[in-house]
Enzyme design. Structure first.
Site, PDB file in Angstrom:
ATOM      1  N   HIS A  72      59.671  14.754  83.588  1.00  0.00           N
ATOM      2  CA  HIS A  72      58.446  14.220  82.989  1.00  0.00           C
ATOM      3  C   HIS A  72      58.316  12.743  83.335  1.00  0.00           C
ATOM      4  CE1 HIS A  72      60.423  12.148  79.546  1.00  0.00           C
ATOM      5  NE2 HIS A  72      61.242  13.195  79.490  1.00  0.00           N
ATOM      6  N   ASP A  74      56.231  10.606  81.589  1.00  0.00           N
ATOM      7  CA  ASP A  74      55.832   9.764  80.452  1.00  0.00           C
ATOM      8  C   ASP A  74      57.064   9.198  79.749  1.00  0.00           C
ATOM      9  OD1 ASP A  74      56.450  12.427  79.551  1.00  0.00           O
ATOM     10  OD2 ASP A  74      55.538  11.968  77.617  1.00  0.00           O
ATOM     11  N   GLU A 129      55.474  14.876  77.849  1.00  0.00           N
ATOM     12  CA  GLU A 129      56.639  15.605  77.329  1.00  0.00           C
ATOM     13  C   GLU A 129      57.071  15.055  75.981  1.00  0.00           C
ATOM     14  OE1 GLU A 129      60.747  16.708  76.459  1.00  0.00           O
ATOM     15  OE2 GLU A 129      60.029  14.680  76.807  1.00  0.00           O
ATOM     16  N   GLU A 130      56.815  13.750  75.754  1.00  0.00           N
ATOM     17  CA  GLU A 130      57.334  13.099  74.546  1.00  0.00           C
ATOM     18  C   GLU A 130      56.425  13.264  73.339  1.00  0.00           C
ATOM     19  OE1 GLU A 130      60.241  12.124  74.538  1.00  0.00           O
ATOM     20  OE2 GLU A 130      60.839  11.193  76.422  1.00  0.00           O
ATOM     21  N   HIS A 335      65.050   6.693  74.008  1.00  0.00           N
ATOM     22  CA  HIS A 335      64.088   6.343  72.949  1.00  0.00           C
ATOM     23  C   HIS A 335      64.506   5.106  72.158  1.00  0.00           C
ATOM     24  CE1 HIS A 335      62.483  10.783  72.775  1.00  0.00           C
ATOM     25  NE2 HIS A 335      62.708  10.351  74.000  1.00  0.00           N
TER      26      HIS A 335
HETATM   27 ZN   LIG Z   1      63.004  13.203  78.296  1.00  0.00          ZN
END
Ligand SMILES: [Zn+2]
Length: 359
Positions: A72, A74, A129-130, A335
């Site tokens: 992904h 993003d 995806e997030e 994150h």
């Molecule tokens: Zn990821």
């Protein structure tokens, strides 16, 4: 920066820095998707397709086997951690370094530097995806163009600290309702207490012994847990309803239907008056016995680990493509405001994939 073209002649570590300096929080991926599409269209050995901000590039060499490398593009919201910063010890700091622009950089490097792979290759770069699952670009491509995702084996370059993580567990959330009859609590014998009626459910949960099945050599760990309980009308009322929310995390040897049937059976004689499925995402088999997967594990080394959480490998699995996670970042650093990646691991990941695909 967002207006510079991507330079696929950089090594994967430097390319990671360039990707991080190209902000792409979920929902704002278009400029990065444009840059990736442009860079890939410059590679004559690839056919490039696009759906929304999802870019799929494929070789068409006529090999018997096709492997998918997916990631992904993003990130979670930036937290004062863009542009990236490289320390003298090789640590690259910044939003998306770990999750998962390091993996995307490896995909792009393989796309650019392996024009004649020993298996046909499909590169998938997807958005959103997030955020919530209905926005997930991989799901949108699977719905609109399932043929773009045909393959024998898929590697998701999500952070896994350079370990192969196979399959993933399913997750089922159900609401178990008990009912009673309201009455004034001063004359409780006139009613029937729905919260007390939940006691057999809680007892069954407390006594439940989860399985640890071994599948393709990986030990999974199931779990059946109450994650919420609600009931009560007022401080002087015998409650007539109680709801216990239960989450079943299950191993990939159960189908979605079997998982639900198991939960129904566990609580069959517990006085449940209604069972509602609140959320359900199926598990994914590791598929490590597939020849393409076995060759991959042989080439990259290490001992495969089970994946307990739910990931996009399950989307590939539902398309009939066995899939694993294998990426350079450390998942515990994803994150975070101090998100970072060890650039030596990015280069090692790039080299291992290249040797697998050129052996
Ligand atoms: Zn990821």
């Amino acid at each position: 920066m967002a207006d510079t073209p991507l330079d696929l002649t950089l090594d994967a570590a430097r390319l990671t820095a360039q990707l991080v300096d190209f902000p792409s929080e979920s929902g704002t991926e278009k400029p990065l998707a444009d840059a990736i599409e442009t860079a890939l269209r410059n590679l004559p050995h690839l056919t490039v397709d696009r759906h929304g901000n999802n870019v799929v590039a494929r070789t068409r060499l006529g090999h018997a086997e096709r492997v998918i490398l997916a990631g992904h593009i993003d990130t979670v919201p930036i937290a004062d951690n863009v542009p990236s910063r490289l320390d003298a010890d090789g640590t690259l700091w910044g939003c998306g370094t770990c999750d998962m622009k390091a993996g995307v950089a490896v995909q792009l490097r393989i796309a650019a530097t392996v024009p004649a792979p020993n298996r046909d290759l499909t590169f998938v770069f997807y958005d959103n995806e997030e955020v919530s699952a209905d926005l997930n670009g991989l799901g949108h491509v699977a719905d609109a163009h399932p043929e773009w995702l045909e393959g024998d084996f898929a590697v998701l370059l999500e952070p896994s600290d350079g370990q192969v993580e196979g399959g993933c567990q399913g997750t089922l959330r159900v609401l178990l309702k008990t009912t009673g009859e309201r009455a004034h609590s001063a004359r409780g014998w006139m009613g029937s207490n729905a919260i007390h009626a939940a006691a057999p459910i809680l007892a069954r949960l407390a006594a439940y012994e989860p399985r640890h099945p071994v599948i393709d050599g990986l030990e999974y760990r199931e779990g059946l847990n109450a994650v919420g309980i609600s009931g009560g009308v007022a401080g002087n009322v015998i409650p007539d309803e109680c709801v216990v929310t239960v989450n079943f995390r299950y191993a990939p040897d159960r189908t979605e239907e079997e998982a639900l049937a198991h939960v129904r059976e566990v609580f069959a004689d517990c006085g449940v008056t209604d069972l509602v499925v609140d959320d359900h995402s199926g598990a994914a088999l590791p598929g490590l016995s597939h020849p393409a997967a076995a060759a991959f594990i042989e080439a990259v080394g290490g001992t495969p680990q089970p994946k307990y959480g739910w990931t996009d490998v399950a989307r590939f699995s539902s398309l009939g493509v066995p899939a694993v996670n294998y990426g350079p970042g450390n998942p515990h650093l994803a994150h975070r405001r101090d998100e970072r990646v060890d650039t030596a691991k990015i280069l090692a990941g790039e080299e291992r994939l290249r040797s697998w695909l050129t052996a």
